[in-house]
Design an enzyme around this catalytic site. Sequence first.
Site, PDB file in Angstrom:
ATOM      1  N   LYS A 104      70.559  -5.202 -70.903  1.00  0.00           N
ATOM      2  CA  LYS A 104      70.633  -3.751 -70.719  1.00  0.00           C
ATOM      3  C   LYS A 104      71.156  -3.058 -71.983  1.00  0.00           C
ATOM      4  CE  LYS A 104      71.059  -4.008 -65.728  1.00  0.00           C
ATOM      5  NZ  LYS A 104      72.023  -4.201 -64.629  1.00  0.00           N
ATOM      6  N   PHE A 119      62.811 -12.464 -61.492  1.00  0.00           N
ATOM      7  CA  PHE A 119      63.345 -11.195 -61.000  1.00  0.00           C
ATOM      8  C   PHE A 119      62.451 -10.647 -59.893  1.00  0.00           C
ATOM      9  CE2 PHE A 119      64.881 -10.926 -65.528  1.00  0.00           C
ATOM     10  CZ  PHE A 119      66.233 -10.992 -65.238  1.00  0.00           C
ATOM     11  N   ARG A 147      61.675  -2.201 -65.929  1.00  0.00           N
ATOM     12  CA  ARG A 147      62.845  -1.319 -66.047  1.00  0.00           C
ATOM     13  C   ARG A 147      63.733  -1.702 -67.222  1.00  0.00           C
ATOM     14  NH1 ARG A 147      62.747  -1.565 -60.441  1.00  0.00           N
ATOM     15  NH2 ARG A 147      64.551  -2.931 -60.231  1.00  0.00           N
ATOM     16  N   ASP A 207      61.381 -22.344 -52.149  1.00  0.00           N
ATOM     17  CA  ASP A 207      61.801 -22.272 -53.552  1.00  0.00           C
ATOM     18  C   ASP A 207      61.126 -23.349 -54.401  1.00  0.00           C
ATOM     19  OD1 ASP A 207      63.704 -20.276 -54.377  1.00  0.00           O
ATOM     20  OD2 ASP A 207      65.120 -21.114 -52.945  1.00  0.00           O
ATOM     21  N   GLY A 254      49.019 -31.292 -33.713  1.00  0.00           N
ATOM     22  CA  GLY A 254      47.957 -31.002 -32.755  1.00  0.00           C
ATOM     23  C   GLY A 254      48.042 -31.857 -31.507  1.00  0.00           C
TER      24      GLY A 254
END
Lengths: 388, 388
Positions: free
Chosen positions: A71, A93, A100, A166, A230
Site C-alpha cells: 500500500k 487475494f 485496488r 484448498d 450409488g
Amino acid sequence: MNKALEGLVVLDLSQVYQGPYCTLLMAYHGAKVIKVESPKGDILRERHESKAPHEFVMFNTNKYGITLDLKSEDGKKAFLKLVETADILVENFTPGVMKRLGLDYDEVLKKRNPKLIYATATAYGLTGPYRDYPGMDLTVQAIGGVMSSTGYPDMPPVKAGPAVADLLGGTHLLAGIGLALYQRERTGAGQKVEVSMHDALYPTLASPLAALYDGDPDNYYERTGNKHSGLRAAPYNVYPAKDGFVAIICATERHWRLLVDILERPDLLEKEEFKNSISRAAHIDEVDQIVSEWTQDINKWEIVELLTGKGVPASPVLTIKEVANDKHLIEREMIVEIDHPARGKVKIPGSPIKLSKSDVDSYQPAPLLGQHNEEILGNSINKEGVRI
Amino acid sequence: MNKALEGLVVLDLSQVYQGPYCTLLMAYHGAKVIKVESPKGDILRERHESKAPHEFVMFNTNKYGITLDLKSEDGKKAFLKLVETADILVENFTPGVMKRLGLDYDEVLKKRNPKLIYATATAYGLTGPYRDYPGMDLTVQAIGGVMSSTGYPDMPPVKAGPAVADLLGGTHLLAGIGLALYQRERTGAGQKVEVSMHDALYPTLASPLAALYDGDPDNYYERTGNKHSGLRAAPYNVYPAKDGFVAIICATERHWRLLVDILERPDLLEKEEFKNSISRAAHIDEVDQIVSEWTQDINKWEIVELLTGKGVPASPVLTIKEVANDKHLIEREMIVEIDHPARGKVKIPGSPIKLSKSDVDSYQPAPLLGQHNEEILGNSINKEGVRI
C-alpha cells in the site's frame, strides 16, 4: 542434478493454504520462490505464538521470505522491480484486490513484463454470480456439494475433515502454471492462469452425480456413509475390526470369490442373492453383516494383510496420530523431519510429485518474517519492508 | 487460438478416475489424447448398459478411443509403434503390470523413445511397504487419514463423499507432467513422473495435523463435525436455516463485528467471553447457539446474501441436485451440456484451469469403444483391436 523449474523466479503473494501449496511444490522442484508478506505477515502466522504454526511450516519450506507494504509507494516500487525479472506471480487475494493495489495484471503487470505468468487462485473465480462472496475451504465445501455427499443419509451434511477445496485448488493452479510455462516456450508470451476452489471441486462429484443421473430414483441418497455412492457395490464399506476399522472393496467377481475363500464360506457362492454384483448390491445389509461378523474379532492390520495378500482391496482406517507416523509415508519422503529456527524439530511434507530427473535434494525451513529482506531487496529496505 | 498443449500426443492407458481426469484436462488444453482400451473396454464402462455411464462420459470427453489387446504380440507391436511418436504416456495400472506386459519404461519404452514422458498413477506408489496393496479411493481415504478426520467425535470415521483421493492424484499427475514437459524443453529428454493418491492426500491434513502438533492435548479430537479442526475458531460451523443449512465463518474480528451488527446484538461485543477469537473458541457452543437461533428462521440464500453482502464468509449447503444445476458453475463453463451418441444430452465438466491464451473451444463426446481404431491404427486393425 537439474531440477524441473531451475532458473525460474516466482513471486508469491499468496496466504494460508491454496496458493502456498502451489508455490511449495514449485520450490521443491527448483524454482526460486520469494514469499512476499505484508509487514504483519501471512494471516496463518497468527495461529501460533512462534509465528510459525505447524500448517505454516508445512506449506512454506524452501521459500525465501520478504516483507513489503504494497500500500506504500516505496513498497509498490520495490515490488514492481521484482516483477520485471520474475517468471511467475501467484496470488490468492479476493477478486479486485490487486487492481485496488494498482497491480492489475492487464493494466500494469503485463506491460512491465509480457513474459510473466500471472496465476490467481480464488474461492469462486473472477467471473460468475458468486465471484464476490468471501470464501474459504468450509464455505466452498458447503456450496460445492462436498458436504451433501458426505456423512449418513439420516444425519445432517458434514464437511470432509481435510482441506480438500484448498488443496485441489492449489494443485490445479500448479498444473495450469505448467501448461502456461510450456506454452510460453512456444510463443514467448506469458498469460493469466485462473483457478477457483469451487470449480476444482466439481469433478470430484463424479460418483454422486452418476448416482443422480444413472441411478435408481427410488433408491437415491445424496450421502451413503461409507457405502458406494450409488449403492451399486457390495462388499464396499468400512467394517468394525477388533481394534478399529477396515475398508474393504470387492470391485470384481474375482475379489468376491477370494473374500469368500478367506471367510471359509463356500456356501455363499451357491446363494442366488449373492451371485453377482447386482444381486449383492440389492442385499447390501446382509452382505455387510456377513463381512462384519468376520472382521469384528480380528485386528485391523491382520485383516488387511490377509485380504491384500490375496489381492482384495482393503486398508485399515488409520487415526491422524497413526498417519503422522506412517512408515510408508516416511519411506516415500512424504513426512520429513527438519529443524526450524523458531520451532525446533518439525515434520513437513515432501512433494507428492516424484520426478525421475528432478529430485528434491534439500529442505530449508519456512522463512521467518522478513528473513531474506536484505538478500533479496538490498540494503535500502528495513525489516518492516519499507524503503528507508 | 493456440492451445497450451497443441501438437502433443498422449497415449492414455488409464482407467476409472485418476488417470482419465489427468488426460481429460490435457485434451481440453489441446493435446491429442488417444485412449487405449482393452477389447473389453475401461472397467468403468460396465457401470451402465449404454457402456457410457455418466462418470465415464464426464472424464473422457475430447479423447480419441482405440482398442488394443496388449497381451497379444500384434497389439503390443501396434502400441509400440504409437509410443515411438508419442510425447506422453499415462497409465494407472497396479505396480508391475506394465513390466509383465513387456512394456516397462526403463527397459523398453525409454529406449524406443527417449523423449517420452512416462506418467504413472497408483494408489500407494511404486515404492514403500504398501506398494502392492490393491487400492481405490475408499481404501486410500481410510489409510490416509481422511476418514479419521471426517464426521463427528462421538461417531465412527466416515469417508468424504466425493472421490478426493482419485482427483487429487490425477491433478498432481497433470502438474508433474507439466513440470516434465518444461524440463524436456531444456534438456530434450523425457522422464518418469510418479504420483500416488496416498501421497497426494497427505498435505490436505494440514489442519488436523496442526491440531495434533500445536493444539491442546486435553481438547484434541481427530474429527470435529463441521467445526474448526483445532476448535480454535467461532463462529465456524454449519448452522440450520429455515430451508436447509448454511456455512458461516468469522475468520477475523471484523467478521465478528459485522455479524453481531447483522444479528442486531451489540450486547455481544460487551461480553468478556466473546471479546476475541480465543475467548469465543473457548465458548464455541454458546456462540453457535446464538448464531443458530438467528439462522433457523431464515432461508439459506437470504442468510448468505445478508452476510456476504457485508463481507462475512458464508455459503448455503447445496444438495447434489442443486449443484448439478448451479448457475455459477454453468456460467463458469464447469457444467456443459453436450450430445453423446449413446446417451443423448449429457452434462460434462469443463476445465477448472482457465488460461487466458488457451481456450477450450469445442467439446467432442467420450469415444465409443474402438471408435477411432481405423483413423488412428489404419485398416490393418479390426474392431477388436487385433491386427488382421
